[in-house]
Design a protein around this motif. Structure first.
Motif: not given
Length: 250
Positions: A157-158, A160-161, A228, A232, A236
């Motif tokens: 997730a992070v 891809t954010f 995930g 993300g 974003a």
């Protein structure tokens, strides 16, 4: 048709693409672009896993993140003006949630992206044969030993954010120079794979994970790579649209 719908239909998409003007061409571009991204990235990752030589020396751990980043840079430059070069459902859904992309076109893009990812994985299988599929699983992503599902989900997730935040910022804001976009997006993916690679394999894209899994017949923690990146990417897009976009250039 209400005002919001008219604005969606008539507004430019990523990199100056026009939403809805020719969905057949846009879908084909997304399919081909995703196939190039997955083939380029997983091909190098598979070669690295098999320790294949390159002009005398084997691939090392730097090769895979760089391959994915350069492949995305090339794809954005090649098809950004046609389809917006989403090549990632996390980007498509993030844009849809923030009303920058019509929901009715989301299925076309996501299906094209998944088919493209499968074709890219098939290309990797053709290139490396049985060892590529049986020993390297066509570079299917899998959490590292000792990494639990929740940790893997958060990492995906992070990263891809980071990718989607950069994509939305450089590709939808006219304050950013056009020439910067492909380089910035490719660099963001490279950073994401560098960070997440040792933890999750660094999918940063649901179809990049699912394509090789489908072709190799191996589905380790598949839901992590679906949930995930989408979470993300959507977060974003919302943060940039609701808070960051409103800032004036200094």
């Amino acid at each position: 048709m209400d005002t919001a719908q008219r604005q969606q239909e008539g507004s430019a998409g990523l990199y100056g693409s026009r939403t809805g003007t020719n969905m057949a061409a846009a879908g084909a571009a997304e399919l081909i672009g995703t196939a190039i991204l997955v083939f380029g990235g997983t091909g190098v990752a598979t070669a690295a896993s098999l320790a294949q030589p390159v002009a005398g020396a084997g691939y090392d751990s730097l090769a895979t993140p760089l391959a994915f980043g350069v492949a995305l840079l090339a794809v954005v430059a090649a098809i950004g003006h046609v389809s917006g070069a989403h090549v990632n459902p996390a980007v498509t859904l993030g844009l849809a949630v923030t009303r920058k992309f019509p929901w009715k076109y989301v299925p076309v893009y996501v299906v094209a992206q998944l088919v493209g990812a499968i074709l890219g994985a098939l290309g990797t299988w053709v290139a490396f044969g049985a060892p590529g599929r049986d020993r390297a699983a066509l570079a299917s992503t899998v959490p590292a030993v000792g990494v639990g599902p929740l940790q893997a989900l958060v990492v995906e997730a992070v990263v891809t954010f980071i990718l989607v935040f950069v994509v939305i910022s450089v590709a939808t804001d006219d304050r950013v120079a056009d020439a910067v976009a492909p380089i910035a997006v490719g660099a963001a993916l490279t950073v994401g794979v560098f960070v997440a690679g040792p933890v999750t394999g660094g999918a940063v894209n649901p179809v990049r994970a699912l394509g090789p899994m489908i072709v190799s017949g191996s589905f380790p923690s598949w839901w992590v790579y679906l949930v995930g990146p989408i979470v993300g990417g959507v977060v974003a897009a919302v943060i940039y649209d609701r808070f960051v976009r409103k800032a004036d250039s200094p």
